[in-house]
Motif scaffolding. Sequence first.
Motif, PDB file in Angstrom:
ATOM      1  N   LYS A   1       0.812  -1.185  -0.073  1.00 18.27           N
ATOM      2  CA  LYS A   1       0.041  -0.017   0.004  1.00 18.27           C
ATOM      3  C   LYS A   1       0.667   1.353   0.159  1.00 18.27           C
ATOM      4  N   GLN A   2       2.199   1.199  -0.202  1.00 15.99           N
ATOM      5  CA  GLN A   2       3.013   2.104  -0.010  1.00 15.99           C
ATOM      6  C   GLN A   2       2.859   3.272   1.220  1.00 15.99           C
ATOM      7  N   VAL A   3       2.822   2.469   2.256  1.00 15.46           N
ATOM      8  CA  VAL A   3       2.510   3.381   3.359  1.00 15.46           C
ATOM      9  C   VAL A   3       4.084   3.937   3.973  1.00 15.46           C
ATOM     10  N   THR A   4       4.167   5.194   4.240  1.00 17.69           N
ATOM     11  CA  THR A   4       5.328   5.849   4.920  1.00 17.69           C
ATOM     12  C   THR A   4       5.521   5.211   6.291  1.00 17.69           C
ATOM     13  N   LEU A   5       6.478   4.773   6.808  1.00 12.30           N
ATOM     14  CA  LEU A   5       6.719   4.039   8.246  1.00 12.30           C
ATOM     15  C   LEU A   5       7.730   5.022   8.439  1.00 12.30           C
ATOM     16  N   THR A   6       7.429   5.347   9.970  1.00 12.95           N
ATOM     17  CA  THR A   6       8.131   6.339  10.824  1.00 12.95           C
ATOM     18  C   THR A   6       8.108   5.663  12.160  1.00 12.95           C
ATOM     19  N   PHE A   7       9.517   5.379  12.666  1.00 10.78           N
ATOM     20  CA  PHE A   7       9.408   4.766  14.086  1.00 10.78           C
ATOM     21  C   PHE A   7       9.418   5.924  15.015  1.00 10.78           C
ATOM     22  N   VAL A   8       8.611   5.900  16.228  1.00 10.81           N
ATOM     23  CA  VAL A   8       8.722   7.055  17.042  1.00 10.81           C
ATOM     24  C   VAL A   8       8.972   6.215  18.543  1.00 10.81           C
ATOM     25  N   THR A   9      10.296   6.401  18.927  1.00 15.86           N
ATOM     26  CA  THR A   9      10.801   5.429  20.031  1.00 15.86           C
ATOM     27  C   THR A   9      11.579   6.094  21.033  1.00 15.86           C
ATOM     28  N   GLY A  10      11.498   5.456  22.141  1.00 16.90           N
ATOM     29  CA  GLY A  10      12.567   6.236  23.162  1.00 16.90           C
ATOM     30  C   GLY A  10      13.902   5.768  23.114  1.00 16.90           C
ATOM     31  N   ARG A  11      14.188   4.614  22.196  1.00 18.65           N
ATOM     32  CA  ARG A  11      15.530   3.947  22.129  1.00 18.65           C
ATOM     33  C   ARG A  11      16.236   5.216  21.139  1.00 18.65           C
TER      34      ARG A  11
ATOM     35  N   GLU B   1      21.474   3.371  17.567  1.00 17.74           N
ATOM     36  CA  GLU B   1      22.008   2.360  17.374  1.00 17.74           C
ATOM     37  C   GLU B   1      21.186   1.180  17.916  1.00 17.74           C
ATOM     38  N   SER B   2      20.244   1.405  19.068  1.00 14.69           N
ATOM     39  CA  SER B   2      19.339   0.234  19.440  1.00 14.69           C
ATOM     40  C   SER B   2      18.415   0.213  18.384  1.00 14.69           C
ATOM     41  N   VAL B   3      17.780   1.171  17.758  1.00 10.70           N
ATOM     42  CA  VAL B   3      16.766   1.219  16.934  1.00 10.70           C
ATOM     43  C   VAL B   3      17.079  -0.011  15.597  1.00 10.70           C
ATOM     44  N   GLN B   4      18.365   0.340  15.246  1.00  9.10           N
ATOM     45  CA  GLN B   4      19.070  -0.584  14.295  1.00  9.10           C
ATOM     46  C   GLN B   4      19.248  -2.028  14.736  1.00  9.10           C
ATOM     47  N   ASP B   5      19.553  -2.181  15.927  1.00  5.00           N
ATOM     48  CA  ASP B   5      19.735  -3.605  16.602  1.00  5.00           C
ATOM     49  C   ASP B   5      18.256  -4.151  16.402  1.00  5.00           C
ATOM     50  N   ALA B   6      17.182  -3.558  16.878  1.00  4.35           N
ATOM     51  CA  ALA B   6      16.038  -4.106  16.946  1.00  4.35           C
ATOM     52  C   ALA B   6      15.373  -4.467  15.530  1.00  4.35           C
ATOM     53  N   ILE B   7      15.905  -3.485  14.337  1.00  2.00           N
ATOM     54  CA  ILE B   7      15.558  -3.854  13.077  1.00  2.00           C
ATOM     55  C   ILE B   7      15.854  -5.380  12.641  1.00  2.00           C
ATOM     56  N   THR B   8      17.241  -5.437  12.967  1.00  2.00           N
ATOM     57  CA  THR B   8      17.969  -6.785  12.573  1.00  2.00           C
ATOM     58  C   THR B   8      17.337  -7.780  13.446  1.00  2.00           C
ATOM     59  N   GLN B   9      17.217  -7.563  14.776  1.00  2.61           N
ATOM     60  CA  GLN B   9      17.017  -8.828  15.712  1.00  2.61           C
ATOM     61  C   GLN B   9      15.474  -9.235  15.440  1.00  2.61           C
ATOM     62  N   HIS B  10      14.573  -8.415  15.211  1.00  2.00           N
ATOM     63  CA  HIS B  10      13.210  -8.364  14.897  1.00  2.00           C
ATOM     64  C   HIS B  10      12.552  -8.556  13.393  1.00  2.00           C
ATOM     65  N   ARG B  11      13.567  -8.510  12.717  1.00  2.00           N
ATOM     66  CA  ARG B  11      13.320  -8.421  11.172  1.00  2.00           C
ATOM     67  C   ARG B  11      12.151  -7.357  10.838  1.00  2.00           C
ATOM     68  N   LEU B  12      12.431  -6.065  11.438  1.00  2.00           N
ATOM     69  CA  LEU B  12      11.375  -4.907  11.392  1.00  2.00           C
ATOM     70  C   LEU B  12      11.048  -4.676   9.853  1.00  2.00           C
ATOM     71  N   PRO B  13      10.085  -4.057   9.491  1.00  2.00           N
ATOM     72  CA  PRO B  13       9.981  -3.475   8.166  1.00  2.00           C
ATOM     73  C   PRO B  13      11.116  -2.121   8.200  1.00  2.00           C
ATOM     74  N   LEU B  14      11.806  -1.739   7.187  1.00  2.00           N
ATOM     75  CA  LEU B  14      12.582  -0.483   7.265  1.00  2.00           C
ATOM     76  C   LEU B  14      11.772   0.739   7.084  1.00  2.00           C
ATOM     77  N   PRO B  15      12.029   1.693   8.154  1.00  2.00           N
ATOM     78  CA  PRO B  15      11.310   2.818   8.093  1.00  2.00           C
ATOM     79  C   PRO B  15      12.034   3.834   7.368  1.00  2.00           C
ATOM     80  N   ALA B  16      11.162   4.951   6.827  1.00  2.00           N
ATOM     81  CA  ALA B  16      11.569   5.947   5.985  1.00  2.00           C
ATOM     82  C   ALA B  16      12.356   7.036   6.985  1.00  2.00           C
ATOM     83  N   TRP B  17      11.544   7.059   8.259  1.00  2.00           N
ATOM     84  CA  TRP B  17      11.989   8.260   8.916  1.00  2.00           C
ATOM     85  C   TRP B  17      12.137   7.478  10.585  1.00  2.00           C
ATOM     86  N   ILE B  18      12.974   7.838  11.358  1.00  2.00           N
ATOM     87  CA  ILE B  18      13.235   7.457  12.829  1.00  2.00           C
ATOM     88  C   ILE B  18      13.318   8.540  13.705  1.00  2.00           C
TER      89      ILE B  18
END
Length: 262
Positions: free
Chosen positions: A36-46, A49-66
């Motif tokens: 659906k070409q949804v723009t994904l933005t992560f909004v986190t307390g991390r 570097e911790s966000v990047q670790d989470a993306i790898t560890q949990h196979r998260l979809p890649l965000p356009a913005w963090i």
Amino acid sequence: MSKVLATDLDGTLIPLSKKPENEHDLDTLRAELQAKQVTLTFVTGRHLESVQDAITQHRLPLPAWIICDVGTSVYRRDESGSIELATAYVEHLRSLVGDFPTSRVHELFAEETDLRKQEEEKQGEFKLSYYCDADQLRKIIKSVRDTITRHEAPYHVIGSVDPFNGDGLIDLLPTNVSKAYALQWWTEHAGMDNSELVFSGDSGNDLAAMTAGYRTIVVGNAALDLVETVRAHYEHEPALLYVAEKPATSGVLAGCRHFGLI
């Protein structure tokens, strides 16, 4: 119209431990967001570097913005995968704190035994973070707030509880800055309308964004008092709120479908 999912990570997008339904629904969500070409933005307390670790560890979809560090840093991911700091936001926050850096704020709490400074990688130019006793969280927040007010420091306090180990968390951020503040700066910077965005979250540091007027998903593992606070806020605009029955990732998926994002 653009479609945007802005989401918290821990306890929200990231699957909960021993919840295979969350894992399955993450795969479904990833595929549908892409289709659906949804723009994904992560909004986190991390931090980043911790966000990047989470993306790898949990196979998260890649965000356009963090949006990291509880709203005190914003990054853009370009098509090559490179991540760039939004320097315009840095300059904006510097204008808010003036000559009162976080190092000076920390001096105000140097002898405060109820606060334990978090690891250095969890600190930032505009974020000062501590651990505390979760059972004393409200009392400690009031004490910290009183100290800030007394010294006229241009900061405010956000308290939450770590969903994994139960630690109380205290974040000191520039006045009014939060996940919601950074999200609003980002939507304006990107030329988007608030109606294009859906926000999902689960905990206290999501509250400002949950009540900022976006379409909001509260996942099923959120604390009851948080749910009731957000529900009361949208009493006269119930169409903006979806309280999911399912926890974490599965609740995000259900909410995205409810709002027609996917």
